[in-house]
Design an enzyme around this catalytic site. Structure first.
Site, PDB file in Angstrom:
ATOM      1  N   GLU A 238       0.831  -1.204   0.000  1.00  0.00           N
ATOM      2  CA  GLU A 238       0.000   0.000   0.000  1.00  0.00           C
ATOM      3  C   GLU A 238       0.867   1.255   0.000  1.00  0.00           C
ATOM      4  OE1 GLU A 238      -3.319   2.046   3.022  1.00  0.00           O
ATOM      5  OE2 GLU A 238      -1.891   0.546   3.752  1.00  0.00           O
TER       6      GLU A 238
ATOM      7  N   ASP B 251      -5.828   2.530  -1.298  1.00  0.00           N
ATOM      8  CA  ASP B 251      -6.553   3.163  -0.193  1.00  0.00           C
ATOM      9  C   ASP B 251      -7.031   4.534  -0.655  1.00  0.00           C
ATOM     10  OD1 ASP B 251      -7.127   4.756   2.133  1.00  0.00           O
ATOM     11  OD2 ASP B 251      -5.953   3.381   3.366  1.00  0.00           O
TER      12      ASP B 251
ATOM     13  N   ARG C 113     -11.333  10.285   7.428  1.00  0.00           N
ATOM     14  CA  ARG C 113     -11.248   9.010   8.139  1.00  0.00           C
ATOM     15  C   ARG C 113     -12.552   8.637   8.849  1.00  0.00           C
ATOM     16  NH1 ARG C 113      -7.139   5.892   6.247  1.00  0.00           N
ATOM     17  NH2 ARG C 113      -5.076   6.630   6.821  1.00  0.00           N
TER      18      ARG C 113
ATOM     19  N   GLU D 263     -11.742   1.251   6.196  1.00  0.00           N
ATOM     20  CA  GLU D 263     -10.751   1.619   7.210  1.00  0.00           C
ATOM     21  C   GLU D 263     -11.109   3.006   7.723  1.00  0.00           C
ATOM     22  OE1 GLU D 263      -5.997   1.313   7.732  1.00  0.00           O
ATOM     23  OE2 GLU D 263      -6.647   2.718   6.194  1.00  0.00           O
TER      24      GLU D 263
END
Length: 282
Positions: free
Chosen positions: A147, A180, A212, A241
């Site tokens: 990632e 991501d 987030r 996430e």
């Protein structure tokens, strides 16, 4: 159809707690798998946790980061060797938990900077080390999903172009790419183009909002994300996430200073419904 998962970071960082209630809730919510952060190498513990999830009908995937003293781009050969050995042990823990994928920024120390761009020597150190880890992962039936992160967290790989070049340099079937949306939102000119860049190697996707919080509550255009994934024929796992004020040590590391959801359970339930709806559109 893509399997949908939930990262456990918003509940715990150490995985030492009894997670049976959380795992049961996630199964009842509809998730197919959980993403477990691995930060120790107690193989027996990871086998027990994996079995606990399996007993509920939940799949397991794992993720990890490298601390500065285990960085694969350290100028100290002993540090790099320790990093390789640690990643191999994490692979073993992933296999014990029943995880087919270990994802994360495996290539360098997290938040470890020199103040300068990565050098060719650092690149070569990391590529050589990752090839060795990938060979071990292949033997254990685990695929590494590398990632890239944003420029405030790493400096070796910070965009899709970097990551594709890295995977091709490692040149091993057990070394593949993860994507991501949080980092892409910061670093890419076009998120769909970044997905297309990684498409030949993409094995894992994390859905993370720009702040987030709950996916769909921020400004990332997830309709474009899911359309691009459909366009390239991506049928692999997709996990949420997110981060909150707990656990405190993780909140400090991810710079979360204000709550953006009522509870992890609320975020997971709303996030799951959002993923389902976005997946159904394409």
């Amino acid at each position: 159809m893509n399997k949908l998962g939930m990262n456990l970071f918003i509940w715990t960082m150490t995985m030492n707690e009894d997670l049976s209630d959380t795992l049961r809730f996630l199964k009842q919510t509809g998730f197919d798998f959980v993403e477990m952060p691995v930060n120790d190498t107690d193989v027996g513990k990871w086998h027990r946790l994996g079995q606990q999830a399996a007993d509920l009908g939940l799949g397991v995937q794992t993720c990890t980061i490298l601390p500065p003293d285990l960085s694969l781009i350290s100028p100290d050969e002993a540090v790099r060797r320790a990093g390789v050995d640690y990643l191999k042990a994490v692979v073993d823990c992933s296999a014990a938990a029943g995880s087919p994928i270990l994802m994360g920024p495996l290539y360098a120390g997290f938040k470890t900077f020199t103040g300068k761009p990565a050098t060719e020597e650092e690149w070569n150190w990391s590529v050589e080390a990752m090839r060795e880890v990938a060979e071990h992962a292949h033997e254990q039936g685990v695929t590494l999903a590398v990632e890239y992160l944003n420029r405030f967290e790493v400096y070796l790989l910070t965009c899709a172009d970097d990551l594709r070049r890295y995977v091709e340099a490692v040149d091993h079937p057990a070394c593949r790419a993860a994507f991501d949306t949080f980092h892409a939102n910061m670093e890419e000119k076009s998120i769909p183009d970044a997905i297309r860049t990684l498409a030949p190697y993409l094995v894992h996707v994390q859905i993370s909002e720009n702040d987030r919080s709950t996916p769909g509550k921020g400004h990332i255009h997830f309709d474009e994300v899911f359309q691009a994934l459909a366009d390239v024929g991506y049928n692999g796992p997709i996990a949420i996430e997110a981060f909150g004020p707990n656990p405190p040590e993780l909140a400090a590391a991810t710079h979360i200073f204000r709550p953006m959801f009522d509870s992890p359970e609320q975020l997971a339930a709303e996030g799951y419904q959002f993923l389902k709806s976005e997946r159904a559109k394409v």
